[in-house]
Write a protein that holds these residues in place. Sequence first.
Motif, short mmCIF file in Angstrom:
data_model
loop_
_atom_site.label_atom_id
_atom_site.label_comp_id
_atom_site.label_asym_id
_atom_site.label_seq_id
_atom_site.Cartn_x
_atom_site.Cartn_y
_atom_site.Cartn_z
N VAL A 196 0.80 -1.22 0.03
CA VAL A 196 0.08 -0.03 -0.01
C VAL A 196 0.83 1.21 0.03
CG1 VAL A 196 -1.72 1.24 1.06
CG2 VAL A 196 -1.94 -1.29 1.26
N PHE A 197 0.72 2.07 -0.94
CA PHE A 197 1.65 3.27 -1.19
C PHE A 197 0.80 4.68 -1.04
CE2 PHE A 197 3.99 5.92 -4.33
CZ PHE A 197 5.20 6.12 -3.58
N ASP A 198 1.38 5.47 -0.20
CA ASP A 198 0.73 6.48 0.10
C ASP A 198 1.45 7.45 -1.05
OD1 ASP A 198 -0.22 9.05 0.85
OD2 ASP A 198 0.45 8.98 2.73
N TYR A 199 1.01 8.01 -2.14
CA TYR A 199 1.54 8.67 -2.99
C TYR A 199 1.62 10.27 -2.59
CZ TYR A 199 -3.21 9.38 -5.05
OH TYR A 199 -4.74 9.84 -5.20
N ALA A 200 0.79 10.65 -1.74
CA ALA A 200 0.97 11.96 -1.38
C ALA A 200 2.21 12.34 -0.41
CB ALA A 200 -0.39 12.33 -0.38
N LYS A 201 2.58 11.39 0.39
CA LYS A 201 3.76 11.31 1.10
C LYS A 201 4.94 10.43 0.73
CE LYS A 201 0.98 12.11 5.35
NZ LYS A 201 0.79 11.54 6.85
N PHE A 202 4.88 9.74 -0.45
CA PHE A 202 5.66 9.09 -1.12
C PHE A 202 6.24 7.93 -0.14
CE2 PHE A 202 6.31 13.11 -3.58
CZ PHE A 202 5.38 12.80 -4.57
N LYS A 203 5.57 7.11 0.58
CA LYS A 203 5.98 6.16 1.30
C LYS A 203 4.97 4.85 1.50
CE LYS A 203 3.85 7.73 5.66
NZ LYS A 203 4.16 8.19 7.04
N ILE A 204 5.39 4.02 1.71
CA ILE A 204 4.85 2.53 2.10
C ILE A 204 4.29 2.67 3.27
CG2 ILE A 204 4.80 0.05 1.98
CD1 ILE A 204 5.49 1.06 -0.73
N THR A 205 2.77 2.40 3.35
CA THR A 205 2.24 2.44 4.84
C THR A 205 1.87 1.16 5.07
OG1 THR A 205 0.08 2.86 3.50
CG2 THR A 205 1.28 4.69 4.05
N HIS A 206 1.76 -0.16 4.40
CA HIS A 206 1.43 -1.33 4.51
C HIS A 206 1.95 -2.50 3.64
CE1 HIS A 206 -0.57 -4.29 7.07
NE2 HIS A 206 -1.45 -4.76 5.82
N SER A 207 2.12 -3.45 4.24
CA SER A 207 2.50 -4.51 3.32
C SER A 207 1.96 -5.91 3.75
CB SER A 207 4.06 -4.60 3.19
OG SER A 207 4.60 -5.61 2.76
N MET A 208 1.55 -6.74 2.89
CA MET A 208 0.88 -8.06 3.21
C MET A 208 1.52 -9.13 2.56
SD MET A 208 -3.21 -8.91 3.53
CE MET A 208 -3.38 -7.67 4.91
N ARG A 209 1.75 -10.37 2.98
CA ARG A 209 2.46 -11.38 2.18
C ARG A 209 1.37 -12.67 2.10
NH1 ARG A 209 4.81 -14.67 -0.71
NH2 ARG A 209 6.58 -15.80 -0.24
N PHE A 210 1.39 -13.14 0.68
CA PHE A 210 0.55 -14.07 0.23
C PHE A 210 1.32 -15.36 -0.03
CE2 PHE A 210 -1.99 -10.29 0.10
CZ PHE A 210 -3.31 -10.79 0.59
N PRO A 211 0.89 -16.59 -0.05
CA PRO A 211 1.60 -17.88 -0.35
C PRO A 211 2.02 -18.04 -1.88
CG PRO A 211 -0.65 -18.52 0.28
CD PRO A 211 -0.63 -16.88 0.48
N ASN A 212 1.16 -17.28 -2.66
CA ASN A 212 1.27 -17.53 -4.10
C ASN A 212 1.57 -16.23 -4.67
OD1 ASN A 212 0.33 -20.37 -4.11
ND2 ASN A 212 -1.19 -19.51 -3.61
N PRO A 213 2.50 -16.41 -6.06
CA PRO A 213 2.51 -15.03 -7.06
C PRO A 213 1.04 -14.65 -7.19
CG PRO A 213 3.70 -16.96 -7.76
CD PRO A 213 3.02 -17.47 -6.75
N LEU A 214 1.17 -13.05 -7.07
CA LEU A 214 -0.31 -12.52 -7.53
C LEU A 214 -0.16 -12.00 -8.71
CD1 LEU A 214 -0.30 -10.62 -3.94
CD2 LEU A 214 -1.17 -12.95 -4.32
N MET A 215 -1.25 -12.03 -9.26
CA MET A 215 -1.56 -11.49 -10.68
C MET A 215 -2.32 -10.27 -11.01
SD MET A 215 0.65 -13.70 -12.19
CE MET A 215 0.21 -12.94 -14.05
N SER A 216 -3.44 -10.07 -10.08
CA SER A 216 -4.40 -9.09 -10.05
C SER A 216 -4.92 -8.36 -8.78
CB SER A 216 -5.47 -9.45 -11.20
OG SER A 216 -6.12 -10.71 -10.64
N VAL A 217 -5.37 -7.15 -8.88
CA VAL A 217 -6.00 -6.64 -7.51
C VAL A 217 -7.12 -5.73 -7.63
CG1 VAL A 217 -4.16 -4.67 -7.75
CG2 VAL A 217 -5.17 -5.50 -5.32
N GLY A 218 -8.08 -5.82 -6.94
CA GLY A 218 -9.20 -4.86 -7.16
C GLY A 218 -9.74 -4.22 -5.91
#
Length: 533
Positions: free
Chosen positions: A299-321
Motif C-alpha cells: 500500500v503506497f501513500d503517493y501524497a507522502k511518497f512512502k509505503i504504509t502497509h505490506s501483506m504477504r500471500f503464499p502464491n505469486p499475485l497477478m491482479s488486484v481490485g
Amino acid sequence: MAETQSIARTFPVKPKLKPTSANSSTPTPESKYWKSFKTPKEIQTPQTLVSSINSIVFSPTSPHDFAAAHSATVSIYSGKTLEPKTTISSAFRDTVTSASFRSDGRLIAAGDLSGAVQVLDLKTRVPLRRLRGHTRPVRVVRYPRVDKLHLFSGGDDAIVKYWDITTESKIYDLLGHKDYVRCGDASPVSDDMFVSGSYDHTVKVWDVRVMNSGSVMEFDHGKPVEDVIYLPSGGLVATAGGNSVKIWDILGGGKLLCTMESHNKTVTSICVGKIGKETGEEAQQYRILSVALDGYMKVFDYAKFKITHSMRFPNPLMSVGFSPDCSTRVIGASNGTLYIGRRKVKESESMELVDVGGFGQVEEPQRRVLRPSYYRYFLRGQSEKPSEWDYLIKKPKKIKVTEHDKLLKKFMHKEALLAALNGKNPANVVAVMEELVARKKLMRCVSNLETEELGLLLKFLQRYSTMPRFSRFLMGLTKKVVEMRAEDIKSSDELRGDIRNLKRDVEEEIRLQQTLLQIQGIVTPLLKIAGRR
C-alpha cells in the motif's frame, strides 16, 4: 496520620533499560485499517478458479459486484455475499485477459486471446456485440468513465483501437507503440482521454478529439509496462513495470514525481484504494495498491511518497481490485486462488438505498440517535457501548506493591536489594540497583553484605552481566564489587569459585564478540557488491 497515608501514592520501581526490537513498534491506524480486511466466516477457504486470474474489476454501481477473468471464463461474484453469482464462458473461444463494466453496471466488455472483444449482458449472459479488428490477442479493454457507446482496446498487435459499440466498427486505429500493448485506463475526468502502456517501455496518453497528431503525451517507464492507472484527480498517472511503480504528472508535462521500488519481483497489477474511515488523519484518502510475483501486496501513500502497509500471500499475485464503497479487497493469484477480504462497514459509512415504486431509489431513513436532550438517553444501562465522541472515565486500578518496593519505601536499602535478588527476576533486581544508585546507597549496601549474601550477588552478576540488556550497567558494578570486597573473596573458597565462573563467562562472551566481528567483516563487502548489481 490516616489522612497522610491515604494521600501518599506509591510508584513501584521499574527498569530503565528496556529491550528494543523491530517488532515492538505499535501498528499505525492505517495498518490496522488494511488488516481489518479479513475473509468472512461464510467463506472458510479462498475461492479457487481454474487458472491464473488475469483481471479483477468492480462494478461502479451498488452493490458493487466484481468480475474475475480466468481461462475462457468471466466469473461474476456478488458484492453482498461474495459468492459466485454467474459465469460467462460460452461466448469466449480462448483465455479471457481483460474485462470492464459499463458505467451503469448492466453490461460488461471482455477481450480474449483470439483477438475478439465481446460486449455481454450480465442478466442474460448473451453477447450483444462482437468487435473484430485485432490480429493478435487482446490484452486490455476499458469503458470510458460515463460514455456508454464507446470503448477502447489494445493488444499484442501494438495497436490501440477506439470502437463505436452501436455499429460494431472501429473509429480510430491509434498507432505509436512498437511492442505489445498490455494495459490501459480511462480518464476519471474526461470520456475522450485514456492512457495505454506497452512492452516497448512507453506509456502514451491519447485524446480522441485530436487524433491527427497521434498521442498527446508520452513518457518512458524504463521497463516493460505491466499496468497503468489514472489516479482520482485525473492529473496523475501510475505505471507498473519491472519491480517498480512510478507516479507521473500529466499536467506538468509528464514529469516523474516518484519511484517506488519495494517489490523484489515484477509488479503485475496496481489499483486505487481508498481509506473509508470517517474520522482520523487518513480518512477519505487514496492509496495505490500493488501486487507482484513475489507474493506481496504493498500500500503506497503517493501524497507522502512512502509505503504504509505490506501483506504477504503464499502464491505469486497477478491482479488486484478494490471496491468503490471501500468494503471489499480482492486479489487474484497465479494458481487461480482468489483472496477476498471484507471490512465491517459501520452504518454511518454505508448508505442503504431502497427502491420506492415510481420514485426510483432513495436513502433509507436512519435510526434516531439518542442525544442528551432525550429522556431515554439517561436510562441507558451499563451494557451500552460508548460512542466515538464519548469520554471514558475508568476506575483506577489498584497498584500491586512488591516486597522490595515496600522495603524501599521504608528506606531499608540492603533488605530491598536482598529481596529483589531472592525474587529471581533480573529486571526487578536491576531496577532496585538503579534506584539505589539514584539514592547513592548501592555501594554502601554492597559493603554491608555478609559472605552468603555476597555470594548471592556474585551469582547474579555471573549469570546476567553478559546479557546485552544489562551488560552496560552490570559490568561496571561487577568491577567495583570485586575491588571493594577483594579481601572477603580471597578468604572464601565459594566466593573464589563464583569469581572463576564469572571470569569464564566474560572470556566466552569476548570470544563470541570477536567471532561476530570477523563474520561482519566477511559479509559487509559481499553486501556492497550485491547492492551495485
